[in-house]
Motif scaffolding. Structure first.
Motif, mmCIF file in Angstrom:
data_model
loop_
_atom_site.group_PDB
_atom_site.id
_atom_site.type_symbol
_atom_site.label_atom_id
_atom_site.label_comp_id
_atom_site.label_asym_id
_atom_site.label_seq_id
_atom_site.Cartn_x
_atom_site.Cartn_y
_atom_site.Cartn_z
ATOM 1 N N LEU A 174 32.281 1.830 -47.151
ATOM 2 C CA LEU A 174 32.791 2.405 -48.385
ATOM 3 C C LEU A 174 34.285 2.575 -48.220
ATOM 4 C CD1 LEU A 174 31.656 3.699 -51.088
ATOM 5 C CD2 LEU A 174 31.849 5.886 -49.917
ATOM 6 N N ILE A 175 35.068 2.287 -49.257
ATOM 7 C CA ILE A 175 36.508 2.497 -49.182
ATOM 8 C C ILE A 175 36.948 3.476 -50.260
ATOM 9 C CG2 ILE A 175 36.927 0.225 -48.178
ATOM 10 C CD1 ILE A 175 38.032 -0.658 -50.904
ATOM 11 N N THR A 176 37.941 4.290 -49.911
ATOM 12 C CA THR A 176 38.498 5.288 -50.815
ATOM 13 C C THR A 176 40.007 5.345 -50.586
ATOM 14 O OG1 THR A 176 38.268 7.102 -49.228
ATOM 15 C CG2 THR A 176 36.392 6.686 -50.695
ATOM 16 N N PRO A 177 40.752 6.056 -51.439
ATOM 17 C CA PRO A 177 42.164 6.305 -51.126
ATOM 18 C C PRO A 177 42.303 7.017 -49.783
ATOM 19 C CG PRO A 177 41.708 6.864 -53.405
ATOM 20 C CD PRO A 177 40.388 6.570 -52.773
ATOM 21 N N GLY A 178 43.416 6.785 -49.098
ATOM 22 C CA GLY A 178 43.578 7.245 -47.734
ATOM 23 C C GLY A 178 43.539 8.743 -47.540
ATOM 24 N N GLN A 179 43.855 9.522 -48.584
ATOM 25 C CA GLN A 179 43.890 10.977 -48.420
ATOM 26 C C GLN A 179 42.538 11.634 -48.699
ATOM 27 O OE1 GLN A 179 45.064 9.378 -51.000
ATOM 28 N NE2 GLN A 179 44.623 10.454 -52.916
ATOM 29 N N ARG A 180 41.513 10.862 -49.051
ATOM 30 C CA ARG A 180 40.220 11.437 -49.403
ATOM 31 C C ARG A 180 39.558 12.054 -48.164
ATOM 32 N NH1 ARG A 180 37.402 9.948 -53.831
ATOM 33 N NH2 ARG A 180 39.511 9.681 -54.656
ATOM 34 N N ALA A 181 39.075 13.283 -48.300
ATOM 35 C CA ALA A 181 38.454 13.992 -47.173
ATOM 36 C C ALA A 181 37.154 13.307 -46.758
ATOM 37 C CB ALA A 181 38.201 15.447 -47.550
ATOM 38 N N ASP A 182 36.887 13.311 -45.457
ATOM 39 C CA ASP A 182 35.682 12.654 -44.935
ATOM 40 C C ASP A 182 34.409 13.294 -45.467
ATOM 41 O OD1 ASP A 182 37.375 11.061 -43.548
ATOM 42 O OD2 ASP A 182 36.925 11.881 -41.567
ATOM 43 N N CYS A 183 34.390 14.640 -45.519
ATOM 44 C CA CYS A 183 33.152 15.332 -45.882
ATOM 45 C C CYS A 183 32.712 15.020 -47.307
ATOM 46 C CB CYS A 183 33.309 16.838 -45.685
ATOM 47 S SG CYS A 183 34.606 17.601 -46.701
ATOM 48 N N THR A 184 33.645 14.682 -48.183
ATOM 49 C CA THR A 184 33.281 14.381 -49.571
ATOM 50 C C THR A 184 32.558 13.048 -49.701
ATOM 51 O OG1 THR A 184 35.398 13.292 -50.043
ATOM 52 C CG2 THR A 184 35.274 15.680 -50.402
ATOM 53 N N GLN A 185 32.663 12.192 -48.686
ATOM 54 C CA GLN A 185 32.059 10.861 -48.756
ATOM 55 C C GLN A 185 30.813 10.733 -47.886
ATOM 56 O OE1 GLN A 185 33.347 8.731 -51.058
ATOM 57 N NE2 GLN A 185 34.574 10.545 -51.464
ATOM 58 N N PHE A 186 30.365 11.844 -47.298
ATOM 59 C CA PHE A 186 29.194 11.769 -46.428
ATOM 60 C C PHE A 186 27.956 11.330 -47.213
ATOM 61 C CE2 PHE A 186 25.426 13.482 -44.393
ATOM 62 C CZ PHE A 186 25.615 13.113 -43.074
ATOM 63 N N GLU A 187 27.658 12.007 -48.293
ATOM 64 C CA GLU A 187 26.472 11.656 -49.074
ATOM 65 C C GLU A 187 26.568 10.258 -49.689
ATOM 66 O OE1 GLU A 187 24.922 14.575 -51.718
ATOM 67 O OE2 GLU A 187 25.419 16.254 -50.387
ATOM 68 N N PRO A 188 27.732 9.848 -50.267
ATOM 69 C CA PRO A 188 27.809 8.467 -50.772
ATOM 70 C C PRO A 188 27.549 7.421 -49.697
ATOM 71 C CG PRO A 188 29.590 9.780 -51.698
ATOM 72 C CD PRO A 188 28.901 10.649 -50.693
ATOM 73 N N VAL A 189 28.035 7.657 -48.466
ATOM 74 C CA VAL A 189 27.779 6.693 -47.399
ATOM 75 C C VAL A 189 26.293 6.671 -47.047
ATOM 76 C CG1 VAL A 189 28.219 6.149 -44.973
ATOM 77 C CG2 VAL A 189 30.107 6.815 -46.456
ATOM 78 N N MET A 190 25.681 7.848 -46.939
ATOM 79 C CA MET A 190 24.255 7.905 -46.620
ATOM 80 C C MET A 190 23.419 7.262 -47.719
ATOM 81 S SD MET A 190 23.784 9.325 -43.647
ATOM 82 C CE MET A 190 22.051 9.750 -43.754
ATOM 83 N N ASP A 191 23.845 7.405 -48.965
ATOM 84 C CA ASP A 191 23.061 6.885 -50.088
ATOM 85 C C ASP A 191 23.089 5.359 -50.181
ATOM 86 O OD1 ASP A 191 22.336 9.421 -50.798
ATOM 87 O OD2 ASP A 191 23.839 9.656 -52.370
ATOM 88 N N ILE A 192 24.076 4.709 -49.535
ATOM 89 C CA ILE A 192 24.134 3.246 -49.627
ATOM 90 C C ILE A 192 23.555 2.576 -48.380
ATOM 91 C CG2 ILE A 192 26.100 3.227 -51.218
ATOM 92 C CD1 ILE A 192 27.912 2.589 -48.884
#
Length: 307
Positions: A174-192
């Protein structure tokens, strides 16, 4: 990690999965030749127009990569290779999560977008949106975050969020803007996380255990994992520990930490190192978010083929 042309064994895996017949502009040029050109660009980061003539017309190689990034071909190829490995018991489902920041080349900024005007006209301007007619990509490639470009003191950056299995190979990306916090993307990564079964049945979406560093110690993440029945090893941040101790008996028990399991978290660091051996991943040159996601996915596919 070899970055040369496809071997006969690797081509035998990919050939049956590639589109056949005619495309909109005539017959497909030799897929193997084109993929070899894409691999060369992944490894060297060379400009598309500077590709060697042995790969055929550079525009053909470039457009094939754009098309396969947009229509999900790279993702389907990666899922097939993962499904074969899972059927053979070659995937270690004790996964580890982390992210890495990628510097963005100045030529990757300024993607054009088309905006409709009254009366049916249109205008072009530089923006972070997607061009009219391009497919909408998942969270990694567009949406409110634009083209997954973020600003920091060092300039434009992109962050790659990755879950790696126990043999240092990436599962979802998954890619996001560089300043995006890791914890906010935990569930999206797990869901894919989706690995197809070779036999009829549901996709494999649940790992045996999950490990991550302190950046993922947000209280919602352990609750999410407990709800799904997934064992996890995530250390507690120092400020969280201090706050818990200040509350005394109301602060609850400290989270358990399996130190031996946590040592295995180096597998995701090594997976990131494998990805960044490819210059087109280590530095982002692609303007469009979905194209860069395709670049990273094609690199992950090559890692799986050659592991």
């Amino acid at each position: 990690m070899s970055r040369g042309d496809l071997t006969d064994a690797e081509w035998a895996v990919l050939e049956p999965l590639l589109p056949v017949g005619n495309n909109r502009c005539g017959r497909w040029r030799d897929h193997r030749q084109v993929i070899n050109g894409i691999i060369h660009r992944l490894g060297t980061g060379v400009q598309w127009r500077e590709l060697s003539e042995r790969f055929g017309p550079w525009k053909t190689v470039h457009k094939r990569h754009l098309l396969w990034s947009a229509d999900g071909t790279w993702e389907r190829l990666l899922q097939h290779v993962q499904a074969v490995a899972d059927a053979e018991g070659d995937i270690d489902w004790n996964i580890n999560l982390d992210s890495t920041v990628v510097r963005t080349h100045q030529h990757a900024a300024g993607a054009r977008t088309v905006h409709l005007l009254k009366g049916g006209g249109h205008k072009d301007r530089f923006s972070t949106g997607r061009r009219r007619g391009e497919p909408a990509r998942p969270a990694g490639g567009g949406g409110a975050a634009g083209e997954a470009l973020g600003r920091s003191r060092g300039g434009l950056t992109t962050k790659i969020h990755i879950a790696a299995e126990g043999r240092c190979r990436p599962l979802p990306l998954l890619i996001t803007p560089g300043q995006r916090a890791d914890c906010t993307q935990f569930e999206p990564v797990m869901d894919i996380i989706r690995v197809p079964r070779r036999r009829p049945g549901r996709l494999r979406r649940t790992p045996d255990s999950v490990s991550a560093d302190e950046a993922y110690s947000n209280g919602k993440i352990p609750a999410y994992l407990r709800k799904r029945g997934i064992r996890h090893v995530i250390p507690e941040k120092k400020d969280h520990k201090a706050a818990r101790l200040r509350r005394g008996s109301h602060g609850g028990r400290p989270p358990g930490l399996d130190k031996d399991r946590y040592k295995d978290r180096n597998t995701v660091e090594r997976a990131i190192g494998r990805l960044k051996q490819f210059r087109a991943v280590a530095t982002r040159y692609d303007k469009r978010g979905y194209v860069y996601l395709g670049t990273v996915t094609a690199t992950a596919l090559l890692i799986w083929l050659r592991s």
